[in-house]
Enzyme design. Structure first.
Site, mmCIF file in Angstrom:
data_model
loop_
_atom_site.group_PDB
_atom_site.id
_atom_site.type_symbol
_atom_site.label_atom_id
_atom_site.label_comp_id
_atom_site.label_asym_id
_atom_site.label_seq_id
_atom_site.Cartn_x
_atom_site.Cartn_y
_atom_site.Cartn_z
ATOM 1 C CE LYS A 140 -5.300 -1.821 0.912
ATOM 2 N NZ LYS A 140 -3.983 -2.431 1.030
ATOM 3 C CB THR B 214 -0.933 0.012 1.222
ATOM 4 O OG1 THR B 214 -1.724 -1.183 1.209
ATOM 5 C CG2 THR B 214 -1.850 1.231 1.198
ATOM 6 C CE LYS C 249 1.670 2.180 5.236
ATOM 7 N NZ LYS C 249 1.340 1.546 3.919
#
Length: 286
Positions: free
Chosen positions: A172, A97, A240
């Protein structure tokens, strides 16, 4: 069957590699901590000392690492990076990711060496990775997608081509942000109902029958009510991802809901909950 290198053997990458072995592919594995490879070696994988060594002779190189920095090092380190070991015409697949900007830069660097590239981030956590039920959000050219599809199907149950390189990262980040926003809202509502003295599970069972509910809401609520914080998607990782989403969105004024949800996860990290599953944020409100 393909010759595949898998770089990064954390909770997700190790399970993805195991499914590739089960599918009959020839697998080479690398991890920063070599001990993580032992179980896969026992299943038939070949260990490598560096990403470059893993990539030598591989038709496909797949990475599953923590963040942009780890991805850059794994692929582009001049001495040990995978690109230095890849042959012309090989295919690189990045399943981490990451930010769209970095993914596009990586694709450009690979193209300079005549290496094909797909970004293929996944939706799902460790149970889905173990069961070969990941959902792939793939960005890249159609020919590379066709070339990789059978390999991805060994690890996933849904393979969606969402556009050119960068589109997968956007899809995503949007998915994780939507999940995280629902989770923080549900954690607050559980807190509200708890402090009101309500039968929390009974009320949420009724709410779950309304159009406002989602499948994700059901899964995370069950975990929160059970107090299950066994890490599948840790708080520190979804925080994150919110940071990446906000960096893509621009000033926080353009994405105040994203910023608010990220703040909840940052507070949880400050309180020592970063390693807990994302559902651990409910501890802030109950």
């Amino acid at each position: 069957m393909a010759t595949i290198a898998v770089l990064g053997l954390g909770a997700m990458g190790s399970r993805m590699a195991a499914n590739l072995i089960k599918a009959g592919h020839s697998i080479t594995v690398w991890n920063r901590s070599p001990s993580a490879a032992q179980g896969l070696v026992e299943q038939g994988a070949r260990p490598a000392e560096t990403p470059k060594d893993a990539a030598l002779g591989s038709d496909i190189v797949l990475a599953m690492v923590r963040d942009n920095g780890a991805s850059r090092q794994v692929w582009l380190d001049p001495d040990t990076g995978a690109l230095a070991g890849m042959h012309e015409g090989a295919l690189a697949i990045e399943s981490s990711t990451l930010t769209p900007d970095w993914v596009r830069e990586l694709g450009s660097r690979l193209a300079q060496r005549s290496v094909a590239f797909l970004e293929a981030p996944v939706v799902g956590s460790t149970p889905q990775a173990e069961g070969g039920q990941l959902m792939y959000l793939v960005g890249g050219d159609p020919n590379s997608f066709t070339r990789a599809e059978s390999v991805l199907k060994a690890m996933g149950s849904s393979i969606s081509h969402v556009g050119p390189v960068g589109s997968g990262a956007l899809a995503k980040l949007a998915t994780n942000a939507l999940l995280g926003i629902q989770l923080t809202a549900l954690a607050e509502l559980i807190g509200m109902l708890t402090h009101a003295g309500a039968d929390v599970a009974h009320i949420l069972e009724a709410v779950a029958k309304t159009p406002a509910w989602s499948p994700a809401a059901g899964r995370v609520t069950s975990l929160m009510l059970a107090g299950n914080v066994e890490p599948q998607f840790p708080i520190e990782l979804i925080e994150k991802d919110f940071g990446y989403a906000l960096g893509t969105a621009g000033p926080e004024a353009f994405a105040p809901t994203l910023a608010g949800a990220r703040h909840v996860f940052r507070v949880a990290i400050e309180r020592g909950l970063g390693k807990d599953n994302m559902t651990g944020v409910v501890k802030l409100f109950t």
